[in-house]
Design a protein around this motif. Structure first.
Motif, PDB file in Angstrom:
ATOM      1  N   GLN A   1      -7.089 -10.881   2.429  1.00  0.00           N
ATOM      2  CA  GLN A   1      -5.762 -10.757   1.821  1.00  0.00           C
ATOM      3  C   GLN A   1      -5.143 -12.135   1.618  1.00  0.00           C
ATOM      4  O   GLN A   1      -4.518 -12.404   0.593  1.00  0.00           O
TER       5      GLN A   1
ATOM      6  N   GLY B   1       4.385  -6.949  -4.777  1.00  0.00           N
ATOM      7  CA  GLY B   1       3.188  -6.455  -5.447  1.00  0.00           C
ATOM      8  C   GLY B   1       2.661  -7.476  -6.436  1.00  0.00           C
ATOM      9  O   GLY B   1       3.294  -8.486  -6.707  1.00  0.00           O
TER      10      GLY B   1
ATOM     11  N   HIS C   1      -0.458 -10.508  -3.813  1.00  0.00           N
ATOM     12  CA  HIS C   1       0.207  -9.669  -2.816  1.00  0.00           C
ATOM     13  C   HIS C   1      -0.759  -9.254  -1.715  1.00  0.00           C
ATOM     14  O   HIS C   1      -1.903  -8.940  -1.977  1.00  0.00           O
ATOM     15  N   TYR C   2      -0.289  -9.265  -0.497  1.00  0.00           N
ATOM     16  CA  TYR C   2      -1.046  -8.594   0.541  1.00  0.00           C
ATOM     17  C   TYR C   2      -0.123  -7.645   1.294  1.00  0.00           C
ATOM     18  O   TYR C   2       1.042  -7.909   1.526  1.00  0.00           O
ATOM     19  N   TRP C   3      -0.688  -6.523   1.650  1.00  0.00           N
ATOM     20  CA  TRP C   3       0.051  -5.449   2.294  1.00  0.00           C
ATOM     21  C   TRP C   3       0.481  -5.881   3.689  1.00  0.00           C
ATOM     22  O   TRP C   3      -0.329  -6.171   4.559  1.00  0.00           O
TER      23      TRP C   3
ATOM     24  N   ALA D   1      -6.039   2.774   2.028  1.00  0.00           N
ATOM     25  CA  ALA D   1      -5.112   2.827   3.159  1.00  0.00           C
ATOM     26  C   ALA D   1      -5.467   3.937   4.139  1.00  0.00           C
ATOM     27  O   ALA D   1      -5.297   3.782   5.352  1.00  0.00           O
TER      28      ALA D   1
ATOM     29  N   ARG E   1       1.162   8.815   1.599  1.00  0.00           N
ATOM     30  CA  ARG E   1       1.619   7.889   0.571  1.00  0.00           C
ATOM     31  C   ARG E   1       2.680   8.602  -0.238  1.00  0.00           C
ATOM     32  O   ARG E   1       2.581   9.802  -0.510  1.00  0.00           O
TER      33      ARG E   1
ATOM     34  N   GLU F   1       5.808  -0.897   5.542  1.00  0.00           N
ATOM     35  CA  GLU F   1       5.310   0.328   4.914  1.00  0.00           C
ATOM     36  C   GLU F   1       5.275   0.246   3.401  1.00  0.00           C
ATOM     37  O   GLU F   1       4.594   1.043   2.743  1.00  0.00           O
TER      38      GLU F   1
ATOM     39  N   ALA G   1       4.300  -1.072  -0.182  1.00  0.00           N
ATOM     40  CA  ALA G   1       3.226  -1.808  -0.853  1.00  0.00           C
ATOM     41  C   ALA G   1       3.652  -2.307  -2.227  1.00  0.00           C
ATOM     42  O   ALA G   1       2.991  -3.170  -2.806  1.00  0.00           O
TER      43      ALA G   1
ATOM     44  N   HIS H   1       3.408   3.506   2.256  1.00  0.00           N
ATOM     45  CA  HIS H   1       2.237   3.989   2.996  1.00  0.00           C
ATOM     46  C   HIS H   1       2.667   4.218   4.439  1.00  0.00           C
ATOM     47  O   HIS H   1       3.129   3.285   5.107  1.00  0.00           O
TER      48      HIS H   1
END
Length: 348
Positions: free
Chosen positions: A24, A150, A154-156, A245, A253, A277, A279, A295
């Protein structure tokens, strides 16, 4: 080409999550560099990465940003007749200009993101093709006005803390990689034929070597390296790390549609972007002026998150929580069940 994940029983281990987090932060870092930071062997990182990809848990791909090319981006909600929704959703998922597709509202509603590379392509889909589809009862299209989370790099944030700050710094982290910018660039990038070939190769494999990219573009590794750096700096393309996920335990989701007082839209969007949470978050046109994707581990977590943390945001007037029943495509990647299946074939 689409592929079917090898085994739904595959268990994601702690070292897998650390590798995912490293990617990521630095999606094109060498396996040797990642191994050195994580304290693993290069062969172990290589082996675990390829297994994660084969099992449909992870995919690294280059994604073209139409906003950098001067084109707007749209979110679309389609209400369909029972029995026709599946075929429409699958046809949309096969289109290159549709970035993600999900079914909600008891399977009668399709939500998708349109990222056409030209106005003609977008108008053909929204103005002619979809309205003439008999199974479509209603269409609502919303222009994306400002993206808060996003896209590029982007990384979650749900994986924040998996690595230490020192490890993230060693991988090249300088904090969250996404910067809030206008959706449509005022100085559009014009892609050359060589750029297009580089982007096509990255869409298949975001970690493709410079040698492989050069072969695809009929160029030299040095020239491709310079062009890729320019494309990344101008945000014409970003290297996306897609994660299934559900494989990490996040099985609920939902699309969140928020009606926010106009004076609070920026603050609400930025607050959502800080939540692990979330994304994706953006300001959009229409009666619901903020859209987000959440998520959560299960529906109870979704309820707690939306009622306590999202529901308490200053300026929020109302909210629709629309759980996703089936996810067909995300960031250009098709899904098979809960797993990533590979890039979509052109169609639709």
């Amino acid at each position: 080409m689409s592929r079917t994940p090898a085994s739904e029983s595959f268990i994601v281990r702690p070292e897998d999550v650390r590798i995912i987090r490293a990617l990521q932060i630095a999606p094109r870092a060498s396996f040797a560099s990642i191994a050195g930071v994580l304290g693993l062997t290069e062969s172990a990182v290589n082996r675990r990465y390829r297994r994660l990809c084969a099992e449909g848990v992870l995919r690294v791909a280059g994604v073209v940003n139409p906003g950098a090319l001067g084109q707007s981006r749209w979110l679309v909600r389609l209400r369909c007749r029972p029995g026709g929704v599946g075929a429409i959703a699958e046809a949309l998922a096969r289109r290159e200009d549709v970035n993600w597709v999900a079914l909600s509202a008891a399977g009668y509603e399709i939500t998708c993101a349109i990222q056409s590379r030209s106005r003609e392509q977008r108008e053909e889909l929204l103005g002619r093709r979809l309205p003439r589809t008999a199974a479509v009862l209603d269409i609502n299209a919303y222009a994306m006005l400002r993206q808060f989370l996003g896209g590029r790099g982007h990384y979650w944030a749900a994986l924040h803390g998996v690595l230490s700050p020192e490890q993230e710094s060693a991988l090249g982290s300088e904090g969250p990689p996404f910067a809030e910018v206008p959706v449509v660039s005022r100085e559009p990038v014009v892609l050359t034929a060589e750029d297009e070939r580089i982007c096509e190769a990255l869409a298949m494999d975001g970690r493709a070597s410079l040698v492989d990219l050069a072969a695809a573009a009929d160029s030299s590794p040095g020239r491709v390296s310079r062009r890729l750096r320019t494309l990344l700096e101008r945000r014409a393309v970003h290297i996306d790390v897609e994660i299934a996920a559900a494989a990490l335990g996040y099985r609920a989701r939902a699309n969140l549609w928020l009606r926010v007082h106009p004076s609070a839209v920026k603050e609400v969007g930025r607050a959502l972007a800080r939540e692990p949470e979330i994304a994706f978050a953006a300001a959009v046109s229409g009666p619901y002026n903020v859209h987000a994707v959440a998520h959560c581990r299960d529906l109870d977590d979704l309820f707690e998150f939306t009622s306590d943390r999202v529901g308490s945001l200053a300026g929020l007037q109302s909210m629709e929580v629309s759980p996703v029943l089936r996810h067909l495509k995300q960031a250009g990647t098709l899904l098979s069940g809960d797993r990533l299946a590979g890039p979509a074939r052109p169609g639709g």
